[in-house]
Write a protein that holds these residues in place. Sequence first.
Motif, PDB file in Angstrom:
ATOM      1  N   TYR A 128       3.494  22.592 -13.279  1.00 45.98           N
ATOM      2  CA  TYR A 128       3.723  21.265 -13.857  1.00 45.98           C
ATOM      3  C   TYR A 128       2.920  20.257 -13.036  1.00 45.98           C
ATOM      4  CZ  TYR A 128       6.701  17.290 -15.387  1.00 45.98           C
ATOM      5  OH  TYR A 128       7.187  16.111 -15.900  1.00 45.98           O
ATOM      6  N   VAL A 129       2.017  19.513 -13.677  1.00 40.36           N
ATOM      7  CA  VAL A 129       1.089  18.660 -12.931  1.00 40.36           C
ATOM      8  C   VAL A 129       1.805  17.598 -12.108  1.00 40.36           C
ATOM      9  CG1 VAL A 129      -0.880  19.006 -14.449  1.00 40.36           C
ATOM     10  CG2 VAL A 129       0.734  17.175 -14.955  1.00 40.36           C
ATOM     11  N   ASN A 130       2.984  17.174 -12.519  1.00 49.95           N
ATOM     12  CA  ASN A 130       3.708  16.158 -11.758  1.00 49.95           C
ATOM     13  C   ASN A 130       4.292  16.695 -10.458  1.00 49.95           C
ATOM     14  OD1 ASN A 130       3.138  14.286 -13.725  1.00 49.95           O
ATOM     15  ND2 ASN A 130       5.123  14.427 -14.732  1.00 49.95           N
ATOM     16  N   ALA A 182       0.808  -1.217   0.000  1.00 48.59           N
ATOM     17  CA  ALA A 182       0.000   0.000   0.000  1.00 48.59           C
ATOM     18  C   ALA A 182       0.838   1.262   0.000  1.00 48.59           C
ATOM     19  CB  ALA A 182      -0.926   0.005   1.214  1.00 48.59           C
ATOM     20  N   ARG A 183       2.133   1.147   0.266  1.00 47.44           N
ATOM     21  CA  ARG A 183       2.976   2.337   0.363  1.00 47.44           C
ATOM     22  C   ARG A 183       3.247   2.949  -0.999  1.00 47.44           C
ATOM     23  NH1 ARG A 183       6.525  -1.027   3.900  1.00 47.44           N
ATOM     24  NH2 ARG A 183       5.821  -0.680   6.039  1.00 47.44           N
ATOM     25  N   VAL A 184       3.383   4.279  -1.000  1.00 47.42           N
ATOM     26  CA  VAL A 184       3.852   5.003  -2.173  1.00 47.42           C
ATOM     27  C   VAL A 184       5.136   5.739  -1.804  1.00 47.42           C
ATOM     28  CG1 VAL A 184       1.615   5.220  -3.313  1.00 47.42           C
ATOM     29  CG2 VAL A 184       2.284   6.919  -1.605  1.00 47.42           C
ATOM     30  N   TYR A 185       5.748   6.354  -2.788  1.00 50.07           N
ATOM     31  CA  TYR A 185       7.050   7.016  -2.611  1.00 50.07           C
ATOM     32  C   TYR A 185       7.014   8.085  -1.521  1.00 50.07           C
ATOM     33  CZ  TYR A 185      11.305   9.492  -4.219  1.00 50.07           C
ATOM     34  OH  TYR A 185      12.535  10.096  -4.312  1.00 50.07           O
ATOM     35  N   ASN A 187       4.478   9.954  -7.590  1.00 55.91           N
ATOM     36  CA  ASN A 187       3.698  11.185  -7.636  1.00 55.91           C
ATOM     37  C   ASN A 187       3.665  11.913  -6.304  1.00 55.91           C
ATOM     38  OD1 ASN A 187       0.745  12.477  -7.258  1.00 55.91           O
ATOM     39  ND2 ASN A 187       1.437  12.716  -9.369  1.00 55.91           N
ATOM     40  N   GLY A 188       3.941  13.242  -6.361  1.00 55.17           N
ATOM     41  CA  GLY A 188       4.025  14.035  -5.143  1.00 55.17           C
ATOM     42  C   GLY A 188       2.758  14.019  -4.327  1.00 55.17           C
ATOM     43  N   TYR A 237       6.478  17.398   0.900  1.00 56.71           N
ATOM     44  CA  TYR A 237       5.396  18.337   0.628  1.00 56.71           C
ATOM     45  C   TYR A 237       5.844  19.216  -0.534  1.00 56.71           C
ATOM     46  CZ  TYR A 237       1.245  21.095   1.105  1.00 56.71           C
ATOM     47  OH  TYR A 237       0.042  21.695   0.845  1.00 56.71           O
ATOM     48  N   TRP A 238       4.998  19.321  -1.568  1.00 57.92           N
ATOM     49  CA  TRP A 238       5.365  19.952  -2.831  1.00 57.92           C
ATOM     50  C   TRP A 238       4.538  21.211  -3.091  1.00 57.92           C
ATOM     51  CZ3 TRP A 238       8.048  16.955  -6.944  1.00 57.92           C
ATOM     52  CH2 TRP A 238       8.401  15.666  -6.538  1.00 57.92           C
ATOM     53  N   ARG A 239       5.168  22.181  -3.732  1.00 55.16           N
ATOM     54  CA  ARG A 239       4.472  23.297  -4.353  1.00 55.16           C
ATOM     55  C   ARG A 239       5.259  23.685  -5.597  1.00 55.16           C
ATOM     56  NH1 ARG A 239       0.297  22.453  -2.277  1.00 55.16           N
ATOM     57  NH2 ARG A 239      -1.020  23.821  -1.013  1.00 55.16           N
TER      58      ARG A 239
END
Length: 482
Positions: free
Chosen positions: A430-432, A48-51, A93-94, A336-338
């Motif tokens: 950028y959507v990614n 179930a883990r993601v990056y 994916n962030g 955490y992304w922006r």
Amino acid sequence: MPLESQREPSQAGGGLPPGLPPDSVEQFRARLRGGLVRPGDADYEESARVYNAMIHKHPALIARCADVADVIAAVAFARERGLTLAIRGGGHNGGGLGTCEGGLVADLSRMRGVRVDPESLTVRVDGGSVWGDVDHATHAFGLAVPSGIISTTGVGGLTLGGGLGHLTRRYGLTVDSLLAVDMVLADGRFITASPEQHPDLFWAVRGGGGNFGVVTSFLFRAHPVSNVLGGPTLWPLERAEEVMRWYREFILSAPETLTGFFAFMVVPPGPPFPEHLHLKKMCAVVWCYTGAPELADSMFEPVRAMAPALDGVQAMPFPALQSMFDALYPPGLQWYWRADFVRELGNEAISRHVAFAHRLPTMHSTMHLYPINGAAHRVAPGDTAFSFRDARWAEVIVGVDPSPDKAPAITAWTKDYWAALHAYSAGGAYVNFMMDEGQERVQATYRDNYARLAEVKERYDPDNVFRVNQNIRPAGSKPLPH
């Protein structure tokens, strides 16, 4: 199924959603060659883990897709049972969009075949591959496909968002080298999208994210890239304004065989960095030169004239540059992304950047400016779904740390930094590099292309089965309930 009926299940404790009979799950499991993971299984938590460890959800089911038939079965089961469906390739994916709460995850990570055709200069890549798989296969033939900067990144996610990286200035975005895709659609059809077949869909997947179906394989054009001159040059943070002002002019006029992204960083305490620089806050440019070796000295002469404190540029295989930061950013960190696109890097914006660089909260936290010019500018904004062909940089700010205790601090720093610079941006991102930031941000990212994308969405996924993404809603649809 009408949009209004598609609610996000809320089952933090896991288990099967109400109304999902165990016998139907068993029948689904029997259809899968790759297997099915359920809550309570010994490998459930790991599966179930993601990056991004800041995001940990509890899907009701995880389908380990081994082939296209498994993907078709997973899409059909989610559609027929009204389950939220998330598609996972590399899981990088962030926003953690490779998982969902209480729904079904179609995990493609076992679908990692790569086939290079050196005569046609094409590469066929399965949908669960990561870029390290592609680099390994293509490098043997002196070839490469434009991608990102971390080799563990999934091919699917990066490509469908556009694809920025070391080769953007010379060869364009990843989608500019995309020739065709094989896809499973929401209604279960398996189709090929290319300039000749379903050209509307092929236009949409080149930047429109995972909104239109599950891409089970990509066909790319490959380019001649073997060994490169690459690596970082570092300067003290006290020189950051000077270096940024020099960089903004230099990278826009440098030959397209040379690229470099700007970064603020805390120097990691280990090789290849010398001990006297360990844990210092610095600014950097990470370079990639793919041109003639005999021109390299003159190419880097302006860089070395800036007297970096560390000159780490050296000859290396392209896959070595692509994997240079893998160890620094393994799976399981808090992120955490922006992000924003940027057209002009003015002096006031530079001053604000530097102020936040002095406040870098952790060793892994950083800000990158990826150049978007050269070959990427020779494609018109409407030629692909990726709209910001007129931007000069993609800016990303990330607060990162191994410890969940640092999550509030890295989140606050990232949000404050972004808020201070957003007024100087082009408006979209950028959507990614986006988290869950709302529909207005999605529309701002696609600008004039959004209406056309919504029409393609209506044509191929009218019930918004593929909605665990930076969602493009079908034309005329009502907002999803909360």
